[in-house]
Write a protein that holds these residues in place. Structure first.
Motif, short mmCIF file in Angstrom:
data_model
loop_
_atom_site.label_atom_id
_atom_site.label_comp_id
_atom_site.label_asym_id
_atom_site.label_seq_id
_atom_site.Cartn_x
_atom_site.Cartn_y
_atom_site.Cartn_z
N UNK A 131 0.84 -1.19 0.00
CA UNK A 131 0.00 0.00 0.00
C UNK A 131 0.88 1.25 0.00
N UNK A 132 0.28 2.38 -0.39
CA UNK A 132 1.00 3.66 -0.42
C UNK A 132 2.27 3.55 -1.26
N UNK A 133 2.07 3.20 -2.52
CA UNK A 133 3.21 2.96 -3.41
C UNK A 133 2.87 3.39 -4.83
N UNK A 134 3.92 3.53 -5.64
CA UNK A 134 3.77 3.77 -7.07
C UNK A 134 4.67 2.78 -7.79
N UNK A 135 4.11 2.08 -8.78
CA UNK A 135 4.85 1.10 -9.54
C UNK A 135 5.09 1.65 -10.95
N UNK A 136 6.35 1.72 -11.34
CA UNK A 136 6.74 2.29 -12.63
C UNK A 136 6.86 1.15 -13.65
N UNK A 137 6.12 1.28 -14.74
CA UNK A 137 6.09 0.26 -15.78
C UNK A 137 6.55 0.85 -17.10
N UNK A 138 6.90 -0.03 -18.06
CA UNK A 138 7.26 0.45 -19.39
C UNK A 138 6.12 0.17 -20.36
N UNK A 139 6.30 0.60 -21.62
CA UNK A 139 5.21 0.54 -22.58
C UNK A 139 4.65 -0.85 -22.79
N UNK A 140 5.50 -1.88 -22.63
CA UNK A 140 5.01 -3.24 -22.80
C UNK A 140 4.00 -3.66 -21.76
N UNK A 141 3.84 -2.87 -20.70
CA UNK A 141 2.90 -3.20 -19.63
C UNK A 141 1.61 -2.39 -19.73
N UNK A 142 1.39 -1.68 -20.83
CA UNK A 142 0.15 -0.91 -20.96
C UNK A 142 -1.01 -1.89 -21.11
N UNK A 143 -1.76 -2.06 -20.06
CA UNK A 143 -2.82 -3.06 -20.04
C UNK A 143 -3.82 -2.67 -18.95
N UNK A 144 -5.08 -2.48 -19.34
CA UNK A 144 -6.10 -2.03 -18.39
C UNK A 144 -6.25 -2.98 -17.23
#
Length: 256
Positions: free
Chosen positions: A106-119
């Motif tokens: 909880x209380x976090x931000x997860x940084x993803x790249x373009x390959x993870x663009x998924x609703x």
């Protein structure tokens, strides 16, 4: 899955937050659009049957060694591993990454790249806890519904699941709101980030752009692991899949 990593992470996260949010990065091996890699394992019959091999270059048969895929959840500020997932070479990195979602705090931000663009991935991260946010670089052709321009120049938007995703997962919410942060470095190409932190005053655009580029710490972490800890070994030493997984856990625990 083993949760020792989460305990180690929790005990060492002081001073590693962005405006009170723990900063994670999700990364896999191999992944389209990310510097990919893999872990070679011994060419035993058991390892070959379980892990498989990629095809050789130019269709010239199989690679020399069976190869395991690995996805990790890494704290970008401390480079401590929070969790990891392993599988055969034929397992997609997206599938391995899904196994890591429950380990996001909880209380976090997860940084993803373009390959993870998924609703579906956005929904699983942001709705299964408290104040769990996502940041992802958008593809050039990514569409969204614009709601309004915010005072800091970012745009409040709404993303919706693709109709095929909706049919496969009818229980998904209708949409997810977020901001689009558009920027361009000197001499670079225009980029757009989608973030689920809609409060532009609490999470300034400049801080978010700088945070996205901390994603490179994932590559540094892998370099520490593969180049320095593995000492560029030709392959792992274990001859069976069970022992390969045990060996990987041991190496990652020592890494932490």
């Amino acid at each position: 899955m083993v949760r020792w990593f989460g305990e180690a992470y929790s005990s060492a996260r002081q001073g590693t937050t962005l405006h009170g949010l723990a900063v994670y990065g999700a990364k896999g091996k191999v992944h389209p659009g990310i510097d990919g890699s893999h872990l070679r394992v011994q060419d035993s019959d058991e390892n070959f049957a379980f892990f498989g091999k990629p095809g050789g270059r130019g269709g010239s048969g199989d690679a020399g060694y069976p190869q395991a895929r690995i996805a990790v959840l890494l704290n970008l500020r401390s480079r401590l591993l929070a969790d990891a997932s392993f599988g055969p070479f034929s397992t997609s990195e997206q599938a391995l990454a899904r196994e890591l979602v429950p380990s996001i705090s909880d209380n976090s931000i997860t940084v993803l790249d373009r390959g993870f663009v998924d609703f579906k991935r956005f929904e699983s991260i942001t709705t299964k806890g408290v104040q769990r946010h996502v940041m992802v670089r958008l593809r050039n052709n990514q569409n969204f519904e614009g709601l309004k321009l915010l005072p800091d120049g970012t745009a409040l938007v709404r993303v919706r699941p693709h109709r095929t995703t909706r049919r496969a997962h009818p229980d998904l919410p209708d949409s997810i709101e977020g901001r689009v942060v558009a920027y361009q470095h000197d001499g670079g190409k225009p980029c757009r980030l989608f973030v689920t932190m809609t409060d532009w005053e609490t999470y300034p655009a400049k801080d978010l752009v700088e945070l996205y580029h901390e994603r490179w710490e994932l590559e540094v972490g892998y370099d520490e692991l593969k180049t320095h800890m593995f000492e560029r070994a030709e392959c792992l030493r274990s001859l069976s899949p069970t022992n390969v997984i045990q060996e990987l856990w041991g190496l990652l625990l020592v890494y932490n």
